[in-house]
Design an enzyme around this catalytic site. Structure first.
Site, PDB file in Angstrom:
ATOM      1  N   LYS A  14       0.822  -1.207  -0.202  1.00  0.00           N
ATOM      2  CA  LYS A  14      -0.075  -0.049   0.110  1.00  0.00           C
ATOM      3  C   LYS A  14       0.750   1.128  -0.110  1.00  0.00           C
ATOM      4  CE  LYS A  14      -2.096  -0.685   3.807  1.00  0.00           C
ATOM      5  NZ  LYS A  14      -1.699  -2.188   4.407  1.00  0.00           N
ATOM      6  N   ARG A  89      -9.513   0.840   8.774  1.00  0.00           N
ATOM      7  CA  ARG A  89      -9.086  -0.440   8.985  1.00  0.00           C
ATOM      8  C   ARG A  89     -10.087  -1.032   9.933  1.00  0.00           C
ATOM      9  NH1 ARG A  89      -3.250   0.326   8.630  1.00  0.00           N
ATOM     10  NH2 ARG A  89      -2.101  -1.424   9.317  1.00  0.00           N
ATOM     11  N   ARG A 127      11.848  -6.649   5.319  1.00  0.00           N
ATOM     12  CA  ARG A 127      11.852  -5.205   5.106  1.00  0.00           C
ATOM     13  C   ARG A 127      12.842  -4.555   5.780  1.00  0.00           C
ATOM     14  NH1 ARG A 127       5.872  -2.538   4.926  1.00  0.00           N
ATOM     15  NH2 ARG A 127       6.017  -2.740   7.030  1.00  0.00           N
ATOM     16  N   ARG A 171       0.025  -8.531  13.746  1.00  0.00           N
ATOM     17  CA  ARG A 171      -0.470  -7.554  13.011  1.00  0.00           C
ATOM     18  C   ARG A 171      -1.577  -8.219  11.791  1.00  0.00           C
ATOM     19  NH1 ARG A 171       4.742  -5.328  10.478  1.00  0.00           N
ATOM     20  NH2 ARG A 171       3.374  -4.137   9.097  1.00  0.00           N
TER      21      ARG A 171
HETATM   22  P1  ADP Z   1       1.125  -2.005   8.092  1.00  0.00           P
HETATM   23  O1  ADP Z   1      -0.149  -1.871   6.944  1.00  0.00           O
HETATM   24  O2  ADP Z   1       2.341  -2.344   7.173  1.00  0.00           O
HETATM   25  O3  ADP Z   1       0.791  -2.625   9.265  1.00  0.00           O
HETATM   26  P2  ADP Z   1       1.053   0.873   8.793  1.00  0.00           P
HETATM   27  O4  ADP Z   1       2.117   1.724   8.761  1.00  0.00           O
HETATM   28  O5  ADP Z   1      -0.189   1.162   8.065  1.00  0.00           O
HETATM   29  O6  ADP Z   1       1.605  -0.555   8.363  1.00  0.00           O
HETATM   30  O7  ADP Z   1       0.215   0.665  10.341  1.00  0.00           O
HETATM   31  C1  ADP Z   1       1.256   0.336  11.462  1.00  0.00           C
HETATM   32  C2  ADP Z   1       0.620   0.469  12.902  1.00  0.00           C
HETATM   33  O8  ADP Z   1      -0.255   1.748  13.100  1.00  0.00           O
HETATM   34  C3  ADP Z   1      -0.572  -0.820  12.800  1.00  0.00           C
HETATM   35  O9  ADP Z   1      -0.069  -1.731  13.355  1.00  0.00           O
HETATM   36  C4  ADP Z   1      -1.601   0.041  13.786  1.00  0.00           C
HETATM   37  O10 ADP Z   1      -1.071  -0.158  15.289  1.00  0.00           O
HETATM   38  C5  ADP Z   1      -1.427   1.499  13.714  1.00  0.00           C
HETATM   39  N1  ADP Z   1      -2.411   2.067  12.658  1.00  0.00           N
HETATM   40  C6  ADP Z   1      -2.193   2.355  11.444  1.00  0.00           C
HETATM   41  N2  ADP Z   1      -3.485   2.718  10.820  1.00  0.00           N
HETATM   42  C7  ADP Z   1      -4.407   2.457  11.860  1.00  0.00           C
HETATM   43  C8  ADP Z   1      -5.834   2.562  11.612  1.00  0.00           C
HETATM   44  N3  ADP Z   1      -6.484   2.908  10.538  1.00  0.00           N
HETATM   45  N4  ADP Z   1      -6.501   2.262  12.787  1.00  0.00           N
HETATM   46  C9  ADP Z   1      -5.809   1.819  13.943  1.00  0.00           C
HETATM   47  N5  ADP Z   1      -4.602   1.558  13.899  1.00  0.00           N
HETATM   48  C10 ADP Z   1      -3.946   2.100  13.016  1.00  0.00           C
END
Ligand code: ADP
Length: 216
Positions: A14, A89, A127, A171
């Site tokens: 993404k 999410r 990564r 995750r």
């Molecule tokens: P990835 O998609 O690889 O897990 P992100 O950088 O999108 O990485 O997200 C990292 C962390 O940030 C998530 O594991 C979560 O803890 C938090 N996070 C990001 N976006 C959200 C969201 N929309 N709602 C809740 N937590 C979020």
């Protein structure tokens, strides 16, 4: 107004696709993960509890993320559109976003990056990122020329705090339990979800497929 939502599991690419899209379309990249990490780096707005949740691989509370996104989408540079990466999410976030968009008469396009589970694991465990310039690498798919050093500035590459194996599992569990159901909601209640197979192709080919889908 172009409202684009990039949807997919951790490691589906993404962030990479969002960067390509925002550069080409001149729209801001709204990544909730990046915003939260930036908040932690600056020690502002995001408290220690949020950092602990992220480091454990769980989801931050809807209220925190929704407020952050709403503030971001209200800024002038997002007036012509935006690319959302990592949001919504949860079902609550998806409904919140739907309300925000409907209030403004905007219809979003959701791009679902579908990637095979085993490839996701390999991508996440391999990564690496340059802490100085932000360039991304992967020890299996896109290694640096010299082991663990950035090609551009020679800085020692870092592993993201939440890319350790136990955290990766958490995750992916959060994705399966809380985020995957959002896809069904978007398909049935919102209507426009484009499926893009992003398992094997290099980022540029995935990007071409996304552009094609957006033009149709
Ligand atoms: P990835 O998609 O690889 O897990 P992100 O950088 O999108 O990485 O997200 C990292 C962390 O940030 C998530 O594991 C979560 O803890 C938090 N996070 C990001 N976006 C959200 C969201 N929309 N709602 C809740 N937590 C979020």
């Amino acid at each position: 107004m172009k409202a684009i939502v990039l949807f997919g599991s951790p490691g589906s690419g993404k962030g990479t696709q969002a960067k390509l899209l925002t550069e080409c379309l001149g729209l801001p990249h709204v990544s909730t993960g990046e915003m939260l990490r930036e908040g932690i780096r600056q020690g502002a707005g995001v408290d220690a509890a949020v950092a602990a949740i992220m480091h454990a691989g769980s989801l931050v509370s809807d209220q925190v993320v929704e407020a952050m996104v709403e503030e971001r989408l209200g800024r002038p540079d997002a007036a012509k559109g935006f690319v959302l990466d990592g949001y919504p999410r949860t079902l609550a976030q998806a409904r919140h976003l739907a309300g925000w968009l409907e209030g403004r008469g905007i219809r979003e396009v959701v791009i679902h990056l579908a990637v095979d589970y085993n490839i996701i694991i390999a991508r996440l465990t391999g990564r690496r990122e340059c802490p100085r310039c932000g360039t991304s690498y992967n020890v299996a798919f896109h290694p640096p020329k010299v082991d663990e050093l950035c090609d551009l500035d020679g800085e020692k590459l870092a592993i993201r705090e939440d890319d350790r194996e136990a955290v990766i599992r958490q995750r992916l569990d959060a994705y399966e339990g809380q985020t995957r159901p959002v896809l069904e909601y978007l398909r049935t209640a919102r209507g426009r979800v484009v499926e893009v197979d992003a398992s094997n192709d290099p980022p540029e080919s995935v990007y071409r497929k996304i552009r094609q889908a957006l033009e149709n």
